[in-house]
Design a protein around this motif. Structure first.
Motif, PDB file in Angstrom:
ATOM      1  N   GLN A 159       0.840  -1.207   0.000  1.00 41.70           N
ATOM      2  CA  GLN A 159       0.000   0.000   0.000  1.00 41.70           C
ATOM      3  C   GLN A 159       0.875   1.256   0.000  1.00 41.70           C
ATOM      4  O   GLN A 159       0.600   2.235  -0.702  1.00 41.70           O
ATOM      5  N   LEU A 160       1.945   1.237   0.781  1.00 40.89           N
ATOM      6  CA  LEU A 160       2.870   2.375   0.840  1.00 40.89           C
ATOM      7  C   LEU A 160       3.528   2.589  -0.525  1.00 40.89           C
ATOM      8  O   LEU A 160       3.636   3.741  -0.999  1.00 40.89           O
ATOM      9  N   ALA A 161       3.935   1.513  -1.155  1.00 44.22           N
ATOM     10  CA  ALA A 161       4.563   1.617  -2.482  1.00 44.22           C
ATOM     11  C   ALA A 161       3.566   2.180  -3.486  1.00 44.22           C
ATOM     12  O   ALA A 161       3.903   3.051  -4.305  1.00 44.22           O
ATOM     13  N   ASP A 162       2.305   1.678  -3.395  1.00 44.43           N
ATOM     14  CA  ASP A 162       1.266   2.199  -4.297  1.00 44.43           C
ATOM     15  C   ASP A 162       1.035   3.682  -4.039  1.00 44.43           C
ATOM     16  O   ASP A 162       0.903   4.483  -4.992  1.00 44.43           O
ATOM     17  N   LEU A 163       0.984   4.071  -2.790  1.00 44.08           N
ATOM     18  CA  LEU A 163       0.762   5.486  -2.458  1.00 44.08           C
ATOM     19  C   LEU A 163       1.942   6.357  -2.921  1.00 44.08           C
ATOM     20  O   LEU A 163       1.745   7.469  -3.422  1.00 44.08           O
ATOM     21  N   GLN A 164       3.157   5.850  -2.748  1.00 45.45           N
ATOM     22  CA  GLN A 164       4.328   6.613  -3.193  1.00 45.45           C
ATOM     23  C   GLN A 164       4.311   6.761  -4.719  1.00 45.45           C
ATOM     24  O   GLN A 164       4.631   7.830  -5.261  1.00 45.45           O
ATOM     25  N   GLN A 165       3.935   5.698  -5.407  1.00 49.87           N
ATOM     26  CA  GLN A 165       3.872   5.774  -6.864  1.00 49.87           C
ATOM     27  C   GLN A 165       2.787   6.761  -7.280  1.00 49.87           C
ATOM     28  O   GLN A 165       2.995   7.582  -8.179  1.00 49.87           O
ATOM     29  N   THR A 166       1.611   6.702  -6.609  1.00 48.33           N
ATOM     30  CA  THR A 166       0.539   7.646  -6.910  1.00 48.33           C
ATOM     31  C   THR A 166       0.992   9.063  -6.605  1.00 48.33           C
ATOM     32  O   THR A 166       0.727  10.010  -7.385  1.00 48.33           O
ATOM     33  N   LEU A 167       1.707   9.261  -5.537  1.00 52.01           N
ATOM     34  CA  LEU A 167       2.220  10.569  -5.156  1.00 52.01           C
ATOM     35  C   LEU A 167       3.221  11.086  -6.192  1.00 52.01           C
ATOM     36  O   LEU A 167       3.177  12.265  -6.584  1.00 52.01           O
ATOM     37  N   SER A 168       4.111  10.229  -6.642  1.00 49.87           N
ATOM     38  CA  SER A 168       5.092  10.670  -7.640  1.00 49.87           C
ATOM     39  C   SER A 168       4.401  10.971  -8.963  1.00 49.87           C
ATOM     40  O   SER A 168       4.751  11.945  -9.652  1.00 49.87           O
ATOM     41  N   ASN A 170       1.319  12.014  -9.286  1.00 49.57           N
ATOM     42  CA  ASN A 170       0.612  13.280  -9.050  1.00 49.57           C
ATOM     43  C   ASN A 170       1.601  14.450  -9.016  1.00 49.57           C
ATOM     44  O   ASN A 170       1.290  15.552  -9.514  1.00 49.57           O
ATOM     45  N   ALA A 171       2.780  14.239  -8.450  1.00 48.28           N
ATOM     46  CA  ALA A 171       3.792  15.299  -8.398  1.00 48.28           C
ATOM     47  C   ALA A 171       4.257  15.635  -9.804  1.00 48.28           C
ATOM     48  O   ALA A 171       4.450  16.816 -10.156  1.00 48.28           O
TER      49      ALA A 171
END
Length: 187
Positions: A159-168, A170-171
């Motif tokens: 989940q953290l990896a998915d969130l980091q990927q989504t964050l990157s 989005n960034a």
């Protein structure tokens, strides 16, 4: 006159005897004459009816020889050795039975001690098995808990990896969007 009466009277010869003894003698005479027809038992039963067993055997003062059929008077001097021998035999039998009972009691006591020891051994074995089972159950539960925690941590990592990927992503979109906005002059 009652056949069981204990009044004393004298016979024609001047001998004093009890009336009951005369009746017994008469019943015995009848029984001797009619022994084949079973009248002996009935005649004696009529006399003995209502008497205690002590009275029946106390009145028996003579016995017949089984071989020659002569009547033998039982006196104290003749009866004393027979009574002593009978008493000695009974005492021996009683002593033998007491020894036998003592032996049986010792065997029962030994068997109960063995049963108590076996029960104690079974209890100890049960406690050891219970302790081993508890230990194995505790180890299995700890292993399951570690696996569950590992699965939970793995899920969190994904989940953290998915969130980091989504964050990157989005960034990057934000950076691209602000670059475009600056380029076209919006803002």
């Amino acid at each position: 006159m009652n056949a069981i009466s204990v009044h004393r009277e004298t016979d024609h010869g001047g001998t004093e005897r009890r009336k009951g003894e005369a009746v017994i003698a008469a019943a015995a005479a009848i029984a001797r004459d009619n022994s084949r027809r079973g009248l002996k038992r009935r005649a004696l039963a009529r006399y003995y009816h209502g008497q205690s067993s002590e009275d029946r055997y106390r009145d028996r003062s003579a016995d017949r020889c089984p071989s020659c059929r002569t009547e033998i008077k039982l006196t104290e001097s003749l009866a004393a050795p027979l009574i002593a021998e009978t008493r000695r035999k009974f005492d021996q039998q009683l002593a033998a039975k007491e020894v036998d009972f003592g032996r049986r009691e010792a065997l029962l006591k030994q068997a109960s001690e063995e049963i108590a020891k076996a029960r104690e051994t079974v209890d100890e074995q049960f406690a050891a098995k219970l302790k081993a089972e508890r230990t194995s159950i505790a180890q299995a539960e700890a292993k399951r808990a570690r696996l569950a925690i590992a699965d939970e941590f793995g899920e969190r990592d994904r989940q953290l990896a998915d969130l980091q990927q989504t964050l990157s992503v989005n960034a990057e979109k934000l950076a691209a969007g602000s670059f475009e906005a600056a380029r076209y002059g919006c803002g």
